[in-house]
Motif scaffolding. Structure first.
Motif, PDB file in Angstrom:
ATOM      1  N   SER B  97      36.880   8.451   6.507  1.00 44.17           N
ATOM      2  CA  SER B  97      35.796   9.148   5.818  1.00 44.17           C
ATOM      3  C   SER B  97      34.428   8.822   6.407  1.00 44.17           C
ATOM      4  O   SER B  97      33.469   9.532   6.153  1.00 44.17           O
ATOM      5  N   GLN B 100      32.493  10.887  12.085  1.00 43.13           N
ATOM      6  CA  GLN B 100      32.035  12.255  12.273  1.00 43.13           C
ATOM      7  C   GLN B 100      32.336  12.691  13.699  1.00 43.13           C
ATOM      8  O   GLN B 100      32.235  11.881  14.620  1.00 43.13           O
ATOM      9  N   GLU B 184      17.801  11.016   3.293  1.00 41.74           N
ATOM     10  CA  GLU B 184      18.786  11.686   4.137  1.00 41.74           C
ATOM     11  C   GLU B 184      18.415  13.152   4.308  1.00 41.74           C
ATOM     12  O   GLU B 184      17.897  13.792   3.400  1.00 41.74           O
ATOM     13  N   PRO B 214      25.657  11.703   5.921  1.00 42.77           N
ATOM     14  CA  PRO B 214      26.885  11.257   5.261  1.00 42.77           C
ATOM     15  C   PRO B 214      27.034  11.892   3.882  1.00 42.77           C
ATOM     16  O   PRO B 214      26.051  12.244   3.239  1.00 42.77           O
ATOM     17  N   THR B 215      28.273  12.036   3.487  1.00 44.35           N
ATOM     18  CA  THR B 215      28.533  12.595   2.169  1.00 44.35           C
ATOM     19  C   THR B 215      28.077  11.600   1.104  1.00 44.35           C
ATOM     20  O   THR B 215      28.448  10.432   1.145  1.00 44.35           O
ATOM     21  N   ALA B 216      27.259  12.096   0.182  1.00 39.20           N
ATOM     22  CA  ALA B 216      26.759  11.200  -0.864  1.00 39.20           C
ATOM     23  C   ALA B 216      26.531  11.997  -2.145  1.00 39.20           C
ATOM     24  O   ALA B 216      26.212  13.182  -2.112  1.00 39.20           O
ATOM     25  N   THR B 217      26.719  11.344  -3.250  1.00 39.42           N
ATOM     26  CA  THR B 217      26.454  11.954  -4.555  1.00 39.42           C
ATOM     27  C   THR B 217      25.082  11.477  -5.028  1.00 39.42           C
ATOM     28  O   THR B 217      24.842  10.280  -5.113  1.00 39.42           O
ATOM     29  N   ASP B 238      21.800   7.518  -4.069  1.00 37.60           N
ATOM     30  CA  ASP B 238      22.640   8.346  -3.207  1.00 37.60           C
ATOM     31  C   ASP B 238      23.902   7.535  -2.956  1.00 37.60           C
ATOM     32  O   ASP B 238      23.901   6.596  -2.144  1.00 37.60           O
ATOM     33  N   GLY B 240      27.572   6.732  -1.727  1.00 31.61           N
ATOM     34  CA  GLY B 240      28.643   7.035  -0.786  1.00 31.61           C
ATOM     35  C   GLY B 240      29.803   6.097  -1.040  1.00 31.61           C
ATOM     36  O   GLY B 240      29.684   5.139  -1.805  1.00 31.61           O
ATOM     37  N   PRO B 361      30.599   7.467  -5.535  1.00 34.11           N
ATOM     38  CA  PRO B 361      30.599   8.942  -5.500  1.00 34.11           C
ATOM     39  C   PRO B 361      31.546   9.549  -6.531  1.00 34.11           C
ATOM     40  O   PRO B 361      32.471   8.895  -6.983  1.00 34.11           O
TER      41      PRO B 361
END
Lengths: 170, 361
Positions: B97, B100, B184, B214-217, B238, B240, B361
């Motif tokens: 995860s 990239q 970000e 990066p994927t983050a909530t 944020d 992750g 997340p």
């Protein structure tokens, strides 16, 4: 103190002579800390030189003047890590010392013992006893949790006691 | 026998002239390096105009696993820095995860091919794996290279750490990691310049790397505390899987006697993981107190900061890191907001307690 803060602020603003003045004022501390880490005079001077290099390159990133010393010692410790993997040179035997006074023997005993302590414990011992930093300050320098500092301190002491010939330590 | 540290210190001779000369040499080298940086920028600009074959690389777990025992080596002289948090976040090469795909990933310099094998991104942190393949590679010279990393949208990056390891004959792998002290953005470009390439008087610029954030909530909060005319608060996270960025602020009037210091700094660098009032450990701090910017409304100034933490914590006295995600739902994290003060001690403005689930997340 105010004068020193002024020098730090001037150094942050790009005044190289101000930073040199600050470093000069700490040259004894810098050299001794480096020497205790690597036990070699030439390596210690190299570490001081690299510390100076990094200090001049990154002084603008220092956020708070009162943490100048912590910031500087962090640089020195990081720089000195380059040298850890080299085997520490043996110190001259006491009879070869210029001053073979008993006190010097005692001093050399501790130096010899410290040289044998694993690097990660040795650094914590040096910062705690020699630089007189608190555990939380060492944690900030090494960027590890305070608990890790305490445990390394304990293990370093234990190492000194058991393998460095120390019989008792307060 | 009690170790007499003071006596030992007093008896150490300090060659003051030599130390002063060493300090001066450091200053001279710093000035030289700055000049080289300016030259490097010109060369980098020229090189970036050269078209380079771009091969998208889909990463596989085994593909980037570096033969480096520890990514950032604390004990050896492989790196200037040791960052246990980065090691924890990026140390699991099987965790896909964080990987990239990379485009524009190689450049040939003489007999050596440099290729970026992977980019790993977590909120507030990035890492790259770069391979060096070819003849006449000198590991000592590789370690003496100066690496400069820049990213679009980031005025600066912090704490570039690196390590090298040999994969095979004529094949070395570099691991490079750093913090990104800025919000970000959806996509970003990373540029890498290598000075003194392989011990030669050559500066090399790798093709620009285009990667997604990066994927983050993102979660917002309205937690505040006030002390002595200063208000501070936690604004957002944020989150992750491997790390999270905590956004916070301080507000004060320009008449505050510590306004100058308050404009510069505030820290959330300690976070205690707890459950039912019992401390479980400390969150691993990446970097804390990064000043993002400030705004003024009337006489009130608000300064924004961020800190980066790994989603792992350590128990006191134990080096093993544990994952937040394994904690029960009622576990919390207590963040401590500290302010600069006139003394060497920091003032604690207040503490903020957040459920662990809000940091994931």
């Amino acid at each position: 103190m105010a004068e020193e803060t002024g020098l730090i602020l001037a150094a942050k603003a790009g005044d190289q002579e101000a930073l040199m003045q600050l470093l000069d004022a700490r040259q004894e501390k810098l050299y001794k800390t480096a020497f205790l880490c690597v036990h070699d005079p030439q390596d210690a001077l190299d570490i001081v030189q690299d510390t100076s290099l990094q200090a001049f390159l990154s002084i603008h990133r220092l956020r708070q003047p009162q943490y100048f010393d912590t910031w500087l010692i962090r640089i020195l410790i990081n720089v000195s890590r380059h040298y850890y993997r080299r085997p520490l040179p043996p110190l001259p035997a006491p009879e070869q010392m210029l001053d073979a006074h008993r006190q010097v023997d005692l001093h050399e005993d501790l130096m010899q013992a410290l040289a044998k302590v694993p690097a990660k414990y040795r650094v914590v011992l040096i910062l705690f006893y020699f630089n007189e930093l608190e555990a939380n300050e060492i944690a900030a320098v090494l960027r590890v949790p305070t608990g890790t500092v305490k445990s390394r301190l304990n293990r370093g002491r234990k190492w000194l006691r058991e393998k460095g010939g120390m019989q008792h330590e307060a | 026998m009690k170790p007499d540290w003071q006596k030992m210190s007093d008896q150490l001779d300090v060659p003051t002239n030599l130390v002063h000369q060493a300090l001066r040499r450091g200053q001279a080298r710093a000035n030289l390096r700055r000049r080289h940086r300016h030259i490097g920028v010109l060369i980098a600009t020229a090189l970036m105009l050269v078209a380079v074959v771009i091969n998208p690389l889909t990463l596989q777990a085994g593909g980037v696993a570096p033969a480096i025992r520890q990514l950032l080596d604390q004990e050896g002289k492989k790196t200037h820095h040791f960052d246990p948090t980065m090691n924890q976040v990026f140390g699991d090469m099987a965790d896909l995860s964080v990987y990239q795909p990379v485009q524009g990933n190689h450049v040939v310099v003489g007999a050596v091919t440099l290729s970026v094998r992977g980019v790993m991104a977590a909120p507030g942190m990035r890492a790259l794996v770069i391979d060096y393949q070819g003849g006449h590679l000198d590991p000592t010279a590789l370690r003496k290279q100066t690496i400069t990393v820049t990213m679009t949208g980031h005025d600066r990056i912090l704490d570039v750490s690196q390590n090298y390891g040999q994969i095979a004959l004529g094949h070395y792998r570099q691991f490079l990691a750093f913090y990104t002290p800025a919000p970000e953005t959806p996509s970003e470009t990373i540029s890498i310049r290598i000075d003194r390439f392989n011990g030669q008087a050559k500066n090399v610029t790798l093709p620009a790397l285009h990667i997604a954030a990066p994927t983050a909530t993102h979660r917002t909060f309205a937690l505040t505390a006030t002390k002595a005319d200063v208000t501070g608060g936690v604004d957002a996270v944020d989150a992750g899987a491997q790390a999270f960025v905590l956004h916070y602020h301080t507000s004060f009037t320009s008449t505050n006697s510590h306004a100058k210091a308050l404009r510069q700094a505030a820290w959330i660098s300690e976070a205690t993981v707890q459950r039912h009032g019992k401390t479980l450990g400390q969150l691993l701090l990446g970097t804390g107190g990064m000043r993002i910017g400030d705004t003024s409304r009337g006489a009130t100034r608000t300064v924004n900061f961020q800190s980066v933490f790994a989603t792992q914590y350590q128990k006191d006295g134990n080096d093993k890191a544990l994952a937040l995600r394994d904690l029960p739902a009622d576990a919390t994290v207590l963040f401590r907001l500290e302010l600069p003060s006139g003394s060497t001690q920091r003032d604690i403005l207040g503490t903020f307690e957040l459920p662990v689930s809000t940091l994931l997340p």
